[in-house]
Design an enzyme around this catalytic site. Structure first.
Site, mmCIF file in Angstrom:
data_model
loop_
_atom_site.group_PDB
_atom_site.id
_atom_site.type_symbol
_atom_site.label_atom_id
_atom_site.label_comp_id
_atom_site.label_asym_id
_atom_site.label_seq_id
_atom_site.Cartn_x
_atom_site.Cartn_y
_atom_site.Cartn_z
ATOM 1 C CG ASP A 1 -8.499 4.257 41.038
ATOM 2 O OD1 ASP A 1 -8.408 4.753 39.887
ATOM 3 O OD2 ASP A 1 -7.651 3.461 41.497
ATOM 4 N N GLY B 1 -14.589 -4.632 30.600
ATOM 5 C CA GLY B 1 -13.240 -4.948 31.074
ATOM 6 C C GLY B 1 -12.973 -6.426 31.314
ATOM 7 C CE1 TYR B 2 -7.810 -7.218 32.718
ATOM 8 C CE2 TYR B 2 -8.634 -5.308 33.933
ATOM 9 C CZ TYR B 2 -7.645 -5.913 33.181
ATOM 10 O OH TYR B 2 -6.488 -5.225 32.887
ATOM 11 C CG ASN C 1 -15.148 2.645 32.595
ATOM 12 O OD1 ASN C 1 -16.239 2.235 32.211
ATOM 13 N ND2 ASN C 1 -14.137 1.840 32.879
ATOM 14 C CD GLU C 2 -19.696 6.387 27.370
ATOM 15 O OE1 GLU C 2 -20.864 6.033 27.184
ATOM 16 O OE2 GLU C 2 -19.256 7.518 27.084
HETATM 17 O O1 LIG Z 1 -14.405 -6.209 34.326
HETATM 18 C C1 LIG Z 1 -14.384 -5.285 35.104
HETATM 19 N N1 LIG Z 1 -15.500 -5.041 35.845
HETATM 20 C C2 LIG Z 1 -15.566 -4.109 36.790
HETATM 21 O O2 LIG Z 1 -16.595 -3.922 37.434
HETATM 22 C C3 LIG Z 1 -14.383 -3.343 36.963
HETATM 23 N N2 LIG Z 1 -14.086 -2.348 37.784
HETATM 24 C C4 LIG Z 1 -12.829 -2.003 37.500
HETATM 25 N N3 LIG Z 1 -12.313 -2.749 36.510
HETATM 26 C C5 LIG Z 1 -10.978 -2.644 35.906
HETATM 27 O O3 LIG Z 1 -10.264 -1.658 36.576
HETATM 28 C C6 LIG Z 1 -10.094 -0.494 35.756
HETATM 29 C C7 LIG Z 1 -10.409 0.723 36.553
HETATM 30 O O4 LIG Z 1 -9.428 1.714 36.357
HETATM 31 P P1 LIG Z 1 -9.787 3.188 36.742
HETATM 32 O O5 LIG Z 1 -10.438 3.200 38.082
HETATM 33 O O6 LIG Z 1 -8.636 4.060 36.506
HETATM 34 O O7 LIG Z 1 -10.964 3.520 35.702
HETATM 35 P P2 LIG Z 1 -10.926 4.002 34.180
HETATM 36 O O8 LIG Z 1 -9.565 4.472 33.814
HETATM 37 O O9 LIG Z 1 -11.508 2.905 33.370
HETATM 38 O O10 LIG Z 1 -11.951 5.226 34.202
HETATM 39 P P3 LIG Z 1 -11.848 6.569 35.106
HETATM 40 O O11 LIG Z 1 -12.936 6.452 36.120
HETATM 41 O O12 LIG Z 1 -10.488 6.607 35.728
HETATM 42 O O13 LIG Z 1 -12.077 7.695 34.164
HETATM 43 C C8 LIG Z 1 -11.112 -0.669 34.648
HETATM 44 O O14 LIG Z 1 -10.759 0.078 33.492
HETATM 45 C C9 LIG Z 1 -11.089 -2.156 34.464
HETATM 46 O O15 LIG Z 1 -9.921 -2.535 33.805
HETATM 47 C C10 LIG Z 1 -13.262 -3.579 36.156
HETATM 48 N N4 LIG Z 1 -13.281 -4.542 35.221
HETATM 49 MG MG LIG Z 2 -8.488 5.703 35.141
#
Ligand SMILES: O=c1[nH]c(=O)c2ncn([C@@H]3O[C@H](COP(=O)(O)OP(=O)(O)OP(=O)(O)O)[C@@H](O)[C@H]3O)c2[nH]1
Ligand SMILES: [Mg+2]
Length: 198
Positions: free
Chosen positions: A72, A156-157, A12-13
């Site tokens: 996460d 994201g959100y 996630n960039e």
């Molecule tokens: O608006 C947002 N601001 C934030 O600060 C934030 N932090 C988390 N989120 C949400 O929660 C998911 C994490 O899921 P997640 O931990 O599985 O990450 P991911 O799948 O995106 O990447 P990876 O680290 O797993 O590769 C994300 O995709 C977002 O939908 C956020 N949304």
């Molecule tokens: Mg993930």
């Protein structure tokens, strides 16, 4: 112990930009999965943010033998029993745009006002060392689901996450300001303290 190098296991960039800014003063080289040339394959099948963060970090630590950190995180909406929670990235399917996910959450809160719209972002950070040691930290940011999308920052959100104390949306905050308040900022600063104390 001076840390020379670590891998931050995320695809996630948006996260990666925040991580670099917050962990920058550790003075360590921080490689994303892409930069390290690694593909993550582990399934995020834990039942908590911490479990999933450890699953992601451990997989890459075992593949590389390096110190690996992972994040996460997710959005918990109280009126929806904590949904989407650990399923935030997968909510309505991975391929669904955040514009659609955000609209859907606003619709699901129709008729609710003020505190009935309470929500929080949660972030767990895990660090997995090649010798088997594991550290985890957690940070949260409290707010409410707004009535519309606002702001071009974050990811994201963030555009629907309203911060009553600051009377603005998370998506309107410049990155440095979000990092001061955010779940990720808090969890990463706690992790930084633990790493510096080693
Ligand atoms: O608006 C947002 N601001 C934030 O600060 C934030 N932090 C988390 N989120 C949400 O929660 C998911 C994490 O899921 P997640 O931990 O599985 O990450 P991911 O799948 O995106 O990447 P990876 O680290 O797993 O590769 C994300 O995709 C977002 O939908 C956020 N949304
Ligand atoms: Mg993930």
């Amino acid at each position: 112990m001076k840390i020379e190098k670590m891998i931050f296991a995320t695809g996630n960039e948006g996260k990666m930009r925040e991580v670099r800014m917050i962990l920058g003063d550790l003075g360590a080289e921080i490689l994303s999965l892409k930069e390290a040339g690694i593909q993550a394959e582990a399934e995020e099948n834990g039942t908590t943010f911490e479990e999933n963060a450890v699953i992601k970090a451990k997989e890459i630590m075992e593949k590389t033998g390096a110190l690996v950190l992972a994040d996460d995180s997710g959005l918990e909406v109280d009126a929806l029993n904590g949904e989407p929670g650990i399923y935030s990235a997968r909510y309505m399917g991975h391929e669904t745009s955040y514009h659609i996910k955000n609209k859907n959450l606003i619709e699901r809160l129709e008729g609710k006002t003020g505190e009935e719209r309470s929500a929080r972002f949660v972030c767990a950070i895990a660090a997995c060392f090649p010798d088997g040691r594991v550290l985890t930290t957690r940070g949260t940011m409290e707010g409410q689901i707004g009535y519309e999308e606002k702001g071009e920052n974050g990811f994201g959100y963030d555009p629907i996450f309203y911060l009553p104390e600051y009377q603005c949306y998370s998506g309107e905050l410049p990155l440095e300001e979000k990092n001061k308040l955010s779940h990720r900022g808090k969890a990463l600063r706690l992790m930084k303290e633990q790493l510096e104390a080693l």
